[in-house]
Design a protein around this motif. Sequence first.
Motif, PDB file in Angstrom:
ATOM      1  N   ASN A  32       0.803  -1.224   0.000  1.00  0.00           N
ATOM      2  CA  ASN A  32       0.000   0.000   0.000  1.00  0.00           C
ATOM      3  C   ASN A  32       0.840   1.280   0.000  1.00  0.00           C
ATOM      4  O   ASN A  32       0.416   2.307   0.534  1.00  0.00           O
ATOM      5  CB  ASN A  32      -0.973  -0.015   1.177  1.00  0.00           C
ATOM      6  CG  ASN A  32      -2.279   0.634   0.826  1.00  0.00           C
ATOM      7  OD1 ASN A  32      -2.621   0.748  -0.344  1.00  0.00           O
ATOM      8  ND2 ASN A  32      -3.005   1.067   1.824  1.00  0.00           N
ATOM      9  N   ALA A  33       2.032   1.223  -0.558  1.00  0.00           N
ATOM     10  CA  ALA A  33       2.870   2.420  -0.650  1.00  0.00           C
ATOM     11  C   ALA A  33       2.298   3.365  -1.703  1.00  0.00           C
ATOM     12  O   ALA A  33       1.821   2.937  -2.748  1.00  0.00           O
ATOM     13  CB  ALA A  33       4.302   2.043  -1.015  1.00  0.00           C
ATOM     14  N   LEU A  34       2.340   4.640  -1.420  1.00  0.00           N
ATOM     15  CA  LEU A  34       1.865   5.654  -2.355  1.00  0.00           C
ATOM     16  C   LEU A  34       2.846   5.767  -3.516  1.00  0.00           C
ATOM     17  O   LEU A  34       4.052   5.884  -3.311  1.00  0.00           O
ATOM     18  CB  LEU A  34       1.736   7.001  -1.647  1.00  0.00           C
ATOM     19  CG  LEU A  34       1.250   8.167  -2.491  1.00  0.00           C
ATOM     20  CD1 LEU A  34      -0.199   7.963  -2.918  1.00  0.00           C
ATOM     21  CD2 LEU A  34       1.372   9.470  -1.713  1.00  0.00           C
ATOM     22  N   SER A  35       2.325   5.742  -4.712  1.00  0.00           N
ATOM     23  CA  SER A  35       3.149   5.878  -5.911  1.00  0.00           C
ATOM     24  C   SER A  35       3.186   7.340  -6.346  1.00  0.00           C
ATOM     25  O   SER A  35       2.194   8.057  -6.229  1.00  0.00           O
ATOM     26  CB  SER A  35       2.554   5.027  -7.028  1.00  0.00           C
ATOM     27  OG  SER A  35       3.163   5.330  -8.252  1.00  0.00           O
ATOM     28  N   ASP A  79      10.836   5.444  11.075  1.00  0.00           N
ATOM     29  CA  ASP A  79      10.184   4.506  10.162  1.00  0.00           C
ATOM     30  C   ASP A  79      10.517   4.855   8.714  1.00  0.00           C
ATOM     31  O   ASP A  79      10.550   6.027   8.350  1.00  0.00           O
ATOM     32  CB  ASP A  79       8.663   4.535  10.327  1.00  0.00           C
ATOM     33  CG  ASP A  79       8.199   3.989  11.669  1.00  0.00           C
ATOM     34  OD1 ASP A  79       8.997   3.319  12.351  1.00  0.00           O
ATOM     35  OD2 ASP A  79       7.033   4.252  12.027  1.00  0.00           O
ATOM     36  N   ALA A  80      10.726   3.847   7.879  1.00  0.00           N
ATOM     37  CA  ALA A  80      10.986   4.081   6.457  1.00  0.00           C
ATOM     38  C   ALA A  80       9.727   4.556   5.743  1.00  0.00           C
ATOM     39  O   ALA A  80       9.788   5.375   4.832  1.00  0.00           O
ATOM     40  CB  ALA A  80      11.530   2.820   5.801  1.00  0.00           C
ATOM     41  N   TYR A  81       8.576   4.047   6.143  1.00  0.00           N
ATOM     42  CA  TYR A  81       7.278   4.432   5.590  1.00  0.00           C
ATOM     43  C   TYR A  81       6.285   4.596   6.722  1.00  0.00           C
ATOM     44  O   TYR A  81       6.433   3.985   7.780  1.00  0.00           O
ATOM     45  CB  TYR A  81       6.752   3.367   4.616  1.00  0.00           C
ATOM     46  CG  TYR A  81       7.429   3.383   3.280  1.00  0.00           C
ATOM     47  CD1 TYR A  81       6.855   4.024   2.196  1.00  0.00           C
ATOM     48  CD2 TYR A  81       8.654   2.762   3.100  1.00  0.00           C
ATOM     49  CE1 TYR A  81       7.479   4.046   0.968  1.00  0.00           C
ATOM     50  CE2 TYR A  81       9.291   2.773   1.875  1.00  0.00           C
ATOM     51  CZ  TYR A  81       8.690   3.428   0.812  1.00  0.00           C
ATOM     52  OH  TYR A  81       9.325   3.456  -0.410  1.00  0.00           O
ATOM     53  N   LYS A  90      -2.782   4.808   2.489  1.00  0.00           N
ATOM     54  CA  LYS A  90      -1.530   4.643   1.742  1.00  0.00           C
ATOM     55  C   LYS A  90      -0.340   5.084   2.600  1.00  0.00           C
ATOM     56  O   LYS A  90      -0.440   5.990   3.410  1.00  0.00           O
ATOM     57  CB  LYS A  90      -1.581   5.412   0.440  1.00  0.00           C
ATOM     58  CG  LYS A  90      -2.654   4.843  -0.476  1.00  0.00           C
ATOM     59  CD  LYS A  90      -2.605   5.420  -1.831  1.00  0.00           C
ATOM     60  CE  LYS A  90      -3.686   4.765  -2.679  1.00  0.00           C
ATOM     61  NZ  LYS A  90      -3.853   5.402  -3.941  1.00  0.00           N
ATOM     62  N   GLN A  91       0.783   4.427   2.375  1.00  0.00           N
ATOM     63  CA  GLN A  91       2.011   4.691   3.117  1.00  0.00           C
ATOM     64  C   GLN A  91       2.920   5.610   2.304  1.00  0.00           C
ATOM     65  O   GLN A  91       3.116   5.395   1.117  1.00  0.00           O
ATOM     66  CB  GLN A  91       2.749   3.373   3.395  1.00  0.00           C
ATOM     67  CG  GLN A  91       1.941   2.370   4.184  1.00  0.00           C
ATOM     68  CD  GLN A  91       1.889   2.720   5.640  1.00  0.00           C
ATOM     69  OE1 GLN A  91       2.930   2.855   6.284  1.00  0.00           O
ATOM     70  NE2 GLN A  91       0.700   2.869   6.176  1.00  0.00           N
ATOM     71  N   VAL A  92       3.479   6.627   2.950  1.00  0.00           N
ATOM     72  CA  VAL A  92       4.410   7.534   2.280  1.00  0.00           C
ATOM     73  C   VAL A  92       5.818   7.280   2.803  1.00  0.00           C
ATOM     74  O   VAL A  92       6.007   6.830   3.926  1.00  0.00           O
ATOM     75  CB  VAL A  92       4.023   9.024   2.494  1.00  0.00           C
ATOM     76  CG1 VAL A  92       2.677   9.322   1.871  1.00  0.00           C
ATOM     77  CG2 VAL A  92       4.018   9.391   3.962  1.00  0.00           C
ATOM     78  N   ALA A  93       6.796   7.579   1.990  1.00  0.00           N
ATOM     79  CA  ALA A  93       8.198   7.409   2.389  1.00  0.00           C
ATOM     80  C   ALA A  93       8.563   8.501   3.383  1.00  0.00           C
ATOM     81  O   ALA A  93       8.242   9.675   3.175  1.00  0.00           O
ATOM     82  CB  ALA A  93       9.100   7.488   1.172  1.00  0.00           C
ATOM     83  N   SER A  94       9.229   8.146   4.454  1.00  0.00           N
ATOM     84  CA  SER A  94       9.615   9.145   5.453  1.00  0.00           C
ATOM     85  C   SER A  94      10.595  10.158   4.866  1.00  0.00           C
ATOM     86  O   SER A  94      10.631  11.308   5.290  1.00  0.00           O
ATOM     87  CB  SER A  94      10.223   8.473   6.681  1.00  0.00           C
ATOM     88  OG  SER A  94      11.410   7.784   6.340  1.00  0.00           O
TER      89      SER A  94
END
Length: 104
Positions: A32-35, A79-81, A90-94
């Motif tokens: 579920n990482a944000l693209s 956290d990395a995400y 959705k997960q965003v990159a830190s």
Amino acid sequence: MKTSRRHFLLLSAGVGSSLALSRAAFAGTVPNALSESDPQAQAVGYTEDASKVDKARFPNFAAGQSCANCSLFQGKAADAYGGCTLFGTKQVASRGWCSAYSNM
């Protein structure tokens, strides 16, 4: 014990799916990482790496800003995400950034 063809195929399918899941975990994929190509992400200029922000397009960007130190980020700074209130589940990159950055 004699193994039937059906039993062998079921076991093979189970092992194959387990290997695929472990390969994804080792590849560093985040569920579920944000693209960056997501329309919602493009609307706010989201990038997974703040060092690649287009400073001409986003003059409000300042060095040191990232999702990790944004007030909208719902993860820990280490956290990395993590989650973001803008993007729902959705997960965003830190280490990412977007124009909605806020340190309030």
